[in-house]
Design a protein around this motif. Structure first.
Motif, PDB file in Angstrom:
ATOM      1  N   GLY A  48      44.231  36.794  38.347  1.00  0.00           N
ATOM      2  CA  GLY A  48      43.834  37.142  36.981  1.00  0.00           C
ATOM      3  C   GLY A  48      44.873  37.154  36.100  1.00  0.00           C
ATOM      4  N   GLN A  49      46.200  36.662  36.506  1.00  0.00           N
ATOM      5  CA  GLN A  49      47.220  36.899  35.498  1.00  0.00           C
ATOM      6  C   GLN A  49      47.054  35.740  34.644  1.00  0.00           C
ATOM      7  OE1 GLN A  49      51.119  36.729  37.211  1.00  0.00           O
ATOM      8  NE2 GLN A  49      50.752  38.274  38.756  1.00  0.00           N
ATOM      9  N   LEU A  50      47.159  36.156  33.075  1.00  0.00           N
ATOM     10  CA  LEU A  50      46.907  35.146  32.190  1.00  0.00           C
ATOM     11  C   LEU A  50      47.832  33.996  32.000  1.00  0.00           C
ATOM     12  CD1 LEU A  50      45.566  37.422  29.390  1.00  0.00           C
ATOM     13  CD2 LEU A  50      44.220  36.310  30.700  1.00  0.00           C
ATOM     14  N   THR A  51      49.150  34.324  32.266  1.00  0.00           N
ATOM     15  CA  THR A  51      50.045  33.189  32.093  1.00  0.00           C
ATOM     16  C   THR A  51      49.789  32.252  33.306  1.00  0.00           C
ATOM     17  OG1 THR A  51      51.481  34.605  33.256  1.00  0.00           O
ATOM     18  CG2 THR A  51      51.599  34.582  31.065  1.00  0.00           C
ATOM     19  N   ALA A  52      49.439  32.766  34.616  1.00  0.00           N
ATOM     20  CA  ALA A  52      49.279  31.666  35.424  1.00  0.00           C
ATOM     21  C   ALA A  52      47.974  31.075  35.449  1.00  0.00           C
ATOM     22  CB  ALA A  52      49.199  32.423  36.863  1.00  0.00           C
TER      23      ALA A  52
END
Length: 292
Positions: A48-52
């Motif tokens: 859920g990491q946005l940058t990833a």
């Protein structure tokens, strides 16, 4: 067959349906997956990491665009009628640009312009198809989608740049490619997102490229390859999500109990909660009194 490894991703892509081109196109899928599906990035995106998530989305879009170009080039090379040239740099000369701006393609498709004139502008076609027997050539641009070109005049500018570059192609082929004679040059754009069967203003969908490349079955093979690539991405993404879910299920039980209690997560323990105070909400106007 799904062969999960330690990071929950597939070791091998799903095979293409058996066709005359499967042995040529399957390695392209494998290479595209290797370039776009970094296991650590997939796991971070699945967490859920946005940058990833953003990075993974961009990587997959770029990889699919390159895959489409590789598919078209590979299939074009199966034609017995065309010589396929890649990596060409065609100068866009001011005189050619002006010729294109003032005339329709049919009025100058048999003209050529001296390529030795000085210019800072150039066009790099994805490939050029040369039919020596018919003394004709096609300047080809392959796009994953033309969605970003609509509504701003960008598509018209692309087409005009291709037409201006096509004006110098006959002289370049004669000079640099074994005295190849070309009397007619056409331009074509492949839009891989195009689903309709009509060919409009030189824009071709993947399903129509049999005629464009002079290769029977090319369109169906291209569509099947893209579909196989996307199915592999879906399978790997689901595996990464499942792996991340298993990790969370076996995580810190104290942290998990806090996460399962939305009131405690949001407000902390009962002793830490501050008393509820009334709040006035309204439109802010000049000289309004601030609440303290």
């Amino acid at each position: 067959m799904i062969n999960p490894n330690s990071n929950g991703l597939l070791a091998n892509p799903s095979p293409l349906p058996s066709t005359a081109f499967s042995h040529l196109l399957q390695p392209l899928i494998t290479h595209a997956l290797e370039q776009s599906c970094d296991p650590s990035s997939m796991r971070l995106a699945a967490s859920g990491q946005l940058t990833a998530l953003e990075a993974t989305g961009r990587s997959l879009a770029v990889a699919e665009g390159r895959l489409i170009e590789a598919i078209v080039t590979t299939l074009a090379r199966q034609s017995v009628n065309h010589a396929v040239l890649v990596g060409m740099k065609l100068p866009v000369l001011p005189v050619a640009a002006e010729l294109v701006r003032r005339n329709r393609l049919a009025e100058y498709s048999r003209l050529s312009v001296d390529p030795d004139s000085n210019t800072r502008t150039s066009y790099h076609p994805d490939l050029v198809l040369v039919d020596r027997s018919r003394r004709s050539a096609i300047v080809l641009d392959v796009k994953r989608s033309l969605g970003g070109y609509n509504g701003s005049g960008s598509l018209l500018k692309l087409r005009q740049r291709m037409e201006a570059a096509a004006c110098v192609l006959p002289e370049l082929l004669w000079r640099d490619h074994q005295r190849t004679v070309v009397e007619t040059v056409g331009i074509a754009i492949i839009d891989a997102s195009r689903t309709c069967d009509e060919i409009d203003e030189g824009i071709w969908g993947l399903s129509q490229i049999d005629e464009l490349l002079s290769v029977e079955g090319a369109g169906a093979a291209a569509l099947a390859t893209i579909d196989a690539f996307r199915q592999c991405i879906k399978t790997r993404w689901r595996s990464a999500v499942a792996s991340e879910n298993r990790k969370q299920d076996t995580g810190d039980p104290v942290q998990k109990s806090l996460e399962d209690d939305p009131v405690r997560c949001a407000c902390g323990s009962a002793s830490e909660r501050r008393p509820v105070r009334p709040v006035t909400v309204g439109i802010f106007r000049p000289n309004a009194k601030l609440a303290h």
